[in-house]
Write a protein that holds these residues in place. Structure first.
Motif, short mmCIF file in Angstrom:
data_model
loop_
_atom_site.label_atom_id
_atom_site.label_comp_id
_atom_site.label_asym_id
_atom_site.label_seq_id
_atom_site.Cartn_x
_atom_site.Cartn_y
_atom_site.Cartn_z
N ALA A 1 6.96 60.35 -29.64
CA ALA A 1 7.77 61.54 -29.31
C ALA A 1 8.01 61.61 -27.80
O ALA A 1 9.11 61.96 -27.36
N ARG A 2 6.98 61.31 -27.03
CA ARG A 2 7.14 61.33 -25.56
C ARG A 2 8.21 60.36 -25.11
O ARG A 2 8.87 60.55 -24.09
N GLY B 1 10.92 59.70 -26.72
CA GLY B 1 12.26 60.05 -27.20
C GLY B 1 12.50 59.81 -28.67
O GLY B 1 13.65 59.81 -29.11
N ALA C 1 12.79 61.24 -31.95
CA ALA C 1 12.91 62.57 -32.54
C ALA C 1 12.20 62.66 -33.88
O ALA C 1 11.59 63.68 -34.22
N LEU D 1 8.60 63.38 -33.43
CA LEU D 1 8.34 64.79 -33.09
C LEU D 1 8.45 65.67 -34.33
O LEU D 1 7.64 66.57 -34.54
N ALA E 1 9.66 67.12 -24.66
CA ALA E 1 8.63 66.28 -25.31
C ALA E 1 7.89 65.42 -24.30
O ALA E 1 6.74 65.05 -24.53
N ARG E 2 8.54 65.12 -23.17
CA ARG E 2 7.84 64.28 -22.16
C ARG E 2 6.62 65.00 -21.58
O ARG E 2 5.74 64.37 -21.01
#
Lengths: 182, 457
Positions: free
Chosen positions: A19-20, A22, A24, A27, A67-68
């Motif tokens: 997720a970090r 990118g 989706a 996440l 999310a980062r």
């Protein structure tokens, strides 16, 4: 809930990392199991389940945008609940929300049942608490979170979280007709 | 150490009273995240610099409001306030019933006196009367004529769109009439009835298929939005339009996951008490869709209708209940629109004191079903007026039992309730009877096939 045994913990860490970077779908897999506690939290803060649904969805989009900021090997639940709580606070600041809240006394008159009235009084008292006190009360008593996680969601120390919780309860005590908190 | 158990119980009881589970929320989260444009991700440092320049340029530029600038939105910037039921309408004009016979409609006051008549082609399922009861419109030839419902006097004439009119709706204050045309692409036209002119005309995109649509206003005049559901029979599309100062603007639109509703099958709608959820009933399938007009999503409730067009929907004025009257099984099914639960069908049981009079109660002739012209419920929502083949049943919504049976032995086909609720107009064997509390029915000397009303069943 994710991360309840070692195998799942590894799985969650993997999803967090994806997720970090990118992903989706990763996440979404992290957030979907949190829908129910997030919705409970938002309902506890807004007292409107439909508005709470909106708040959780908006929070999910914000989680995606940020999310980062999710720290590796950290637990997702307090991070996401904090975003939900912030979203609810933003919603409460909007003018139309105060219109909705003002409509509530009229509904009380229409429903004279004493238990209903008592719970409505308690909700009004909850709504009148400062944000952090209200958040601590809802997280502790409505989501049954341990004080350590409450502190993580509110973004304060455990001691400070205990202090917020007890101050909030002290203001609710007259409505709950309980003994003083020591 | 203080025992916190009682606090826990008190808080849980207070919040459980407002908590409603949201089983669809995980999938809504999925949709929200996966539909979010990639650009919504927080930009890296290099991209941030570029974005800052672009944003600065945008800030000094002119924002052009247009179709291209619009996008799907899950959550509106502002949400409507809760919707309050309008309550009884006390204006004299709102007590006058307008009954249709052929190509003419007659206005009949509570004493049975004809106050006026208007000529026009009054097709089924359109809204020809404003929600405040003060205005009726006639659509005839090239004109749309606006009449005072109290006298029939002509107030204004507006040019009719060249294309056909598929659906029509009045704004809650009665000032505007919105028309959904049947051409391709379909248009929404907003007629300003106070000024007698076309205020705005907006072509809807993506209307390449045969027309089948539906239009309605938000019932709060202070929240100027109107809703169009197009492509009802294929892939329903929800379009939300604003109409500030009579200017139509597209606010948001989205395909909605809603079961198709056969063609022709007009929808019947009502805004729920939350001011944002539109309950939409499909006569063909019996499906009730609860359309969130802010989030552009829909939930669906199967009402248990056994055959198309058997249920006649009646919404409570406060938007909390839907009563589904089935004359074939002599039942009323109650749908709680807040909890979205469908109750068991309630048999229209007749008290023993009335049973003898109702020997011929059951329907013996074949009926195809249909759509009522009106919403036959008292303004306070306490009484339903159910047209039955052998009388008019007055039913309490609190006890869900009949309190009176009027016009016993006569075939009642449609019922209109005056704005203040004091008079009930019933079509009996093709003629009009006017009923009031503690008074013998008055029968007007007019032939009537239906009513002009603000909302059909």
């Amino acid at each position: 809930m994710l991360a309840t045994y070692p195998g799942q913990r590894v799985h969650e860490e993997d999803l967090v990392e994806r997720a970090r970077n990118g992903d989706a779908e990763a996440l979404v897999q992290l957030l979907e199991p949190l829908a129910e506690p997030a919705h409970r939290l938002a309902t506890g803060l807004l007292h409107d389940p439909w508005l709470a649904e909106d708040a959780v969805q908006e929070a999910a989009v914000k989680a995606w945008r940020h999310a980062r900021r999710l720290r590796p090997r950290s637990s997702v639940r307090p991070w996401f609940l904090a975003i939900v709580a912030n979203q609810c606070r933003d919603l409460r600041r909007r003018r139309w929300f105060s219109v909705i809240r003002q409509a509530e006394p009229g509904r009380q008159v229409a429903a004279p049942d004493s238990d209903l009235a008592a719970t409505a009084d308690l909700r009004r008292a909850l709504a009148g608490l400062p944000h952090q006190q209200r958040l601590a009360v809802v997280l502790t008593f409505y989501l049954d979170l341990p004080l350590e996680e409450v502190a993580a969601v509110v973004g304060i120390s455990v001691g400070a979280a205990r202090s917020r919780l007890y101050r909030g309860l002290a203001r609710l005590r007259p409505l709950l007709e309980m003994e003083p908190i020591r | 150490m203080t025992d916190l158990t009682p606090y826990r119980a008190g808080v849980q009881r207070a919040l459980d009273a407002v908590y409603v589970p949201a089983p669809a929320l995980p999938s809504l989260i999925r949709a929200a995240v996966l539909d979010a444009p990639a650009r919504q991700r927080r930009p890296g440092p290099a991209l941030a610099a570029v974005a800052a320049v672009l944003l600065a340029a945008l800030a000094v530029g002119t924002v052009v409001w247009g179709r291209a600038a619009l996008s799907r939105s899950h959550v509106a910037a502002t949400a409507p306030p809760p919707f309050a039921a309008p309550g009884p309408l006390t204006a004299p004009a709102a007590q006058v019933a307008w009954v249709v016979g052929g190509v003419e409609a007659a206005g009949i006051d509570p004493s049975g006196h004809q106050v006026g008549s208007i000529k026009g082609a009054f097709g089924p399922y359109l809204s020809y009367r404003s929600g405040d009861g003060k205005t009726v419109v006639a659509i005839d030839g090239a004109d749309i004529r606006v009449h005072d419902a109290g006298s029939g006097a002509l107030l204004a004439t507006v040019a009719r769109p060249a294309a056909g009119v598929g659906d029509a709706a009045f704004s809650p204050d009665g000032r505007y009439l919105a028309l959904l045309t049947t051409d391709v692409p379909e248009h929404v036209q907003l007629l300003d009835l106070a000024q007698g002119k076309l205020a705005s005309d907006l072509a809807l995109a993506n209307a390449s298929e045969r027309y089948h649509g539906f239009i309605t206003f938000h019932p709060d005049a202070g929240y100027p939005e109107l809703f169009v559901i197009s492509h009802v029979a294929s892939g329903p599309q929800l379009i939300v339009l604003g109409y500030v100062h009579g200017n139509l603007q597209l606010i948001r639109e989205s395909g909605i996951s809603m079961p198709s509703c056969g063609d022709p099958a007009p929808l019947t709608s009502h805004m729920l008490a939350d001011g944002r959820t539109l309950a939409v009933f499909c006569h063909e399938s019996g499906q009730l869709s609860l359309v969130d007009t802010q989030r552009l999503t829909a939930a669906h409730v199967d009402t248990g209708q056994q055959n198309p067009f058997w249920f006649s929907p009646i919404y409570s004025p406060d938007g909390t209940k839907l009563y589904l009257h089935d004359i074939f099984s002599e039942t009323v099914t109650v749908v709680d629109l807040e909890s979205r639960k469908v109750g068991d069908p309630v048999k229209i049981t007749v008290p023993a004191s009335l049973a003898q009079k109702l020997a011929g109660w059951f329907v013996t002739e074949a009926e195809a079903g249909g759509i009522a012209d009106t919403q036959p419920i008292s303004p306070d929502g306490s009484l339903l007026y159910l047209a039955e083949p052998n009388g008019l049943v007055v039913m309490s919504t609190r006890s869900m039992t009949p309190t009176q049976v009027l016009l016993y032995g006569r075939k009642v086909t449609d019922v209109w309730v005056s704005g203040d609720g004091a008079h009930v107009y019933a079509l009996v064997d093709g003629r009009l009877a006017i009923l009031a509390d503690r008074r013998a029915p008055v029968e007007a000397n007019v032939s009537a096939g239906g009513f002009l009303s603000a909302a059909h069943g």
